[in-house]
Design an enzyme around this catalytic site. Structure first.
Site, PDB file in Angstrom:
ATOM      1  CD  GLN A 197      27.293  22.742 100.622  1.00 37.92           C
ATOM      2  OE1 GLN A 197      28.235  22.633  99.814  1.00 37.92           O
ATOM      3  NE2 GLN A 197      26.087  23.115 100.241  1.00 37.92           N
ATOM      4  CG  HIS A 211      22.250  17.976  93.967  1.00 40.07           C
ATOM      5  ND1 HIS A 211      22.283  19.346  93.865  1.00 40.07           N
ATOM      6  CD2 HIS A 211      21.519  17.713  95.064  1.00 40.07           C
ATOM      7  CE1 HIS A 211      21.574  19.880  94.856  1.00 40.07           C
ATOM      8  NE2 HIS A 211      21.100  18.902  95.597  1.00 40.07           N
ATOM      9  CB  CYS A 228      16.498  25.832 100.075  1.00 37.00           C
ATOM     10  SG  CYS A 228      17.004  24.292  99.348  1.00 37.00           S
TER      11      CYS A 228
END
Lengths: 392, 386
Positions: free
Chosen positions: A196, A218, A339
């Protein structure tokens, strides 16, 4: 130039989706330059980099070398310390299994923070079922790692300490220098999930002195399906995927050349623009949080007292009846990690911070990105307020 | 530039790129997210899973997306490695498998599994008699590729699967070279597992799949990777949505080539190529000539000349020498070794793999290029001798 590109991107997005995207920590759109580069690498310069005898192969090899240098420079590493993987999850698996396999006999012990991503927890759990000791280090109410507990657990010989630089759900940043010092003094290696971080705050793996770190394209406007593992020079690691011996034998499989080139491009951009990006995200986050706190009485911003990456705000609103997230019309946000969202369980991050299950289930993560605008932020805060109003 | 190395990798088909574009641009949601953007991405994955399953005559739930065939193969063997061992601990593979099979089985051997390699005939086909002998009741898994990457020779997958199954063993086939080139049918080939790769069939790099008969529920081993539980927990990590969509599209357009296999111009082109090669180099060798092969794959050997030197002297033609994965190292191809080539002989072997865009002009042009390079190399080596 940079402002214009993002503005154009924002406009395209606005007309295409007519929804406000506020889930940039889950994934980001791919920059048009990166997509163009990939298209070229898929159609024209498509050679297999292992075929060194041909021009096609050498062109592909050159693209990988450039991508590696760009990623290395962006994260403050040497090029030979960067190993490309299919994403951060693979990099986490590779680092944890690769280290634990070697140190299983001498130091069969792995420490992770209680708020790690499943990509770290689950391999650690697998090591535990293979006979290693796995201890989760608790965090305080703000999500900061309990350094006293860490230091106590490090009294026993430990192979590695896994700690994420910035949490994906609350954005809380850890005191890395302190963690690294404690771990290294005890002879343990440090694996740091920096997924991050890239493009949000300036950093360097060499300055932080971590031993391993993982990155994902991504999450910083690059393509899905590519990530990297940083491995400090001189450290040994067993490979996870074996075969043709690509990536210095550490990660076999034909290199995803187009994605590597695109990752290089976006990482380079992220590092060069990091100050502008940080300022943009800081401004928007400050606006969002002040508007939300003004409009919704009793709302809590998680980890507000800790240092956080800009752009991530986890709002909790105790006492709501019904699902707050489902009341957000026109806003694309989430209740936590993508997730974990399939499992519909309350966030383990908030649980570890001592938030009760009911409040954790009533929490919304707003993560902003470069295409986000002041106008969007206003709409997001209004939608949050309206949703909370309905459920009171 | 003429590209004749399609067994190594292929360009992306334009339809594939078009299919992928929206998923880079505005359909960028994380398929694990429960919001609308996430659901749209997971719908795209569902469609692609159907497309891949259709081509392989499998059920969509039997397809697990991975980052490529290497990962698919590793997933299988790591699963075996991490599962508590039983009496069944024999692994049988052919001696001409890809490195991504041979390296993981070497690891299994180090951990106490009994790994046996099936010999191959000089035509590059796995020896079935040896298979009948070596595959027994203690065999856990038999893994033989559908077609060899260096020679293009088709392997007797159906028969091997039957031998494996009568002994109660699982059968896996590395179909990276087969899918999209000739008909591949998991039902007909009776395999329990199969590995696929998109970039060998005009799809993007960085994506592949593992076929598991019965789907992830039937996975008999441990799940080697840990993470967010994507792909039924077998392959965690945010799915490569554009890659998966591209793979799906590549499978869809391949249907056309496979159903029209008899009219495929590649057969005709291959015939002309072989004829011209022998006309120009009567001393050349092509041992697998009469063996059933993938269309357009020719492994041709020049005696007494180095294929490396030859390739260095043909700048505008891209051909392969053995597997691309072993090209970096200056070691002899294990495949050519297994079919009994001497060092001198395999040194002079190059591999041509024609593709969908190959035409007659390319053949004529390339023959001249090879001829010129051949004479140049001969002249140089003669000068060196002096």
């Amino acid at each position: 130039m940079f402002g214009f590109v993002w503005l154009a991107k924002g406009l395209v997005f606005w007309f295409c989706a007519r929804m406000i995207y506020a889930d940039y920590n889950a994934t980001t759109p791919c920059l048009p330059e990166a997509a163009r580069l990939m298209t070229r690498m898929l159609c024209d310069d498509f050679g297999n980099p292992s075929n060194r005898a041909s021009l096609f192969g050498r062109t592909a090899r050159g693209a990988i070398d450039l991508g590696r240098e760009q990623v290395a420079r962006a994260v403050g590493a040497f090029a030979d310390e960067v190993i490309f993987t299919s994403g951060a999850t693979e990099a986490c698996n590779m680092a944890i299994f690769g280290v634990m396999e070697r140190l299983m006999r001498d130091r069969p012990r792995i420490l992770t923070s209680a708020i790690e991503h499943p990509a770290v927890c689950m391999p650690a759990e697998a090591c535990a079922s293979a006979g290693a000791e796995w201890i989760e280090i608790p965090v305080d109410g703000q999500g900061r790692l309990d350094l006293a507990a860490l230091s106590k657990e490090l009294e026993h010989p430990t192979a590695m300490v896994c700690v994420m630089a910035a949490n994906n759900e609350t954005g809380v940043m850890q005191d890395l220098p302190a963690v690294v010092k404690l771990a290294h003094d005890a002879g343990a290696l440090v694996f740091c999930d920096m997924t991050q971080l890239l493009g949000k705050v300036p950093f360097s793996v060499h300055t932080e002195q971590v031993d391993f770190a993982c990155f994902s394209a991504h999450k910083c406007y690059g393509p899905k399906g590519i990530g990297a593992l940083y491995k400090r020079r001189g450290l040994a690691l067993s490979p996870l995927l074996r075969g043709g011996g690509q990536e210095s034998g550490l990660r076999s499989g034909t290199e995803n050349v187009p994605a590597i080139a695109a990752f290089g491009l976006v990482a380079d951009l992220a590092a060069r623009e990091v100050n502008a990006r940080r300022a943009h995200l800081q401004k928007l986050t400050a606006q969002l949080e002040s508007e939300v706190c003004r409009q919704i009485p009793g709302v809590v911003v998680q980890s507000a007292k800790a240092e956080r990456i800009p752009g991530t705000s986890m709002f909790s609103c105790p006492g709501l009846r019904g699902k707050w997230l489902s009341q957000l019309s026109g806003i694309v946000a989430s209740s936590g990690s993508a997730c974990a969202s399939m499992q519909e369980k309350p966030s383990h991050v908030l649980q570890s911070m001592g938030v009760d299950d009911e409040t954790a289930a009533q929490s919304i993560r707003i993560s902003l990105g470069m295409p986000s605008t002041t106008g969007e932020v206003r709409q997001i805060s209004q939608a949050l307020a309206k949703g909370a109003e309905k459920l009171r | 530039m003429i590209y004749w190395d399609h067994n190594s990798t292929t360009p992306c088909a334009p339809e594939v790129i078009e299919a992928m574009k929206p998923y880079w641009d505005h359909e960028y949601g994380n398929p694990s997210s429960s919001h609308i953007m996430g659901r749209r991405a997971s719908t795209a994955i569902r469609k692609a899973r159907e497309q891949v399953a259709n081509l392989a005559n499998a059920l969509p739930s039997e397809i697990i997306f991975t980052s490529g065939a290497t990962e698919s193969n590793n997933l299988l063997f790591l699963g075996i490695l991490l599962t508590p061992k039983t009496d069944r601990n024999r692994i049988v593979v052919s001696s001409i498998e890809h490195k991504s099979i041979l390296e993981p089985v070497r690891l299994l051997a180090e951990h106490g599994f009994e790994v046996l390699k099936l010999p191959v005939s000089e035509c590059g086909v796995t020896d079935l008699n040896a298979a009948k002998e070596l595959i027994n009741g203690k065999t856990l898994l038999v893994s033989v590729q559908g077609a060899n990457n260096e020679l293009g020779t088709l392997q007797p997958v159906c028969q091997l699967a039957e031998i494996a199954h009568t002994n109660g063993a699982y059968f896996h086939t590395d179909a990276a070279q087969v899918l999209g080139k000739i008909s591949f049918n998991t039902e007909l080939f009776n395999c329990d597992f199969a590995s696929f790769s998109a970039h060998k069939m005009y799809g993007p790099k960085g994506i592949g799949a593992l076929f598991i008969r019965g789907g992830a529920k039937q996975w008999p081993w441990s799940r080697p990777f840990g993470g967010g539980g994507q792909e039924s927990g077998l392959r965690p990590g945010t799915q490569n949505v554009p890659g998966i969509v591209g793979f799906g599209m590549a499978c869809e357009i391949s249907q056309h080539y496979i159903t029209n296999q008899n009219n495929n111009p590649i057969h005709h082109l291959e015939k002309i190529l072989i004829q011209k090669l022998f006309e120009s180099f009567p001393t050349g060798h092509f041992v697998t000539r009469n063996t059933p092969r993938l269309p357009g794959v020719v492994a041709f050997s020049f005696p007494n000349i180095s294929a490396d030197l030859l390739m260095d002297n043909i700048k505008t033609l891209c051909i392969g020498k053995g597997s691309a994965c072993t090209n970096g190292a200056i070691s002899q191809s294990h495949v050519l070794n297994a079919i009994g080539y001497s060092h001198d002989f395999s040194r002079g072997t190059f591999r041509v793999s024609l593709g969908r865009e190959t035409d007659l002009n390319e053949i004529q042009e390339s023959i001249i290029l090879i001829q010129n390079a051949f004479h140049d190399v001969q002249r140089i080596s003669k000068q060196n001798e002096k």
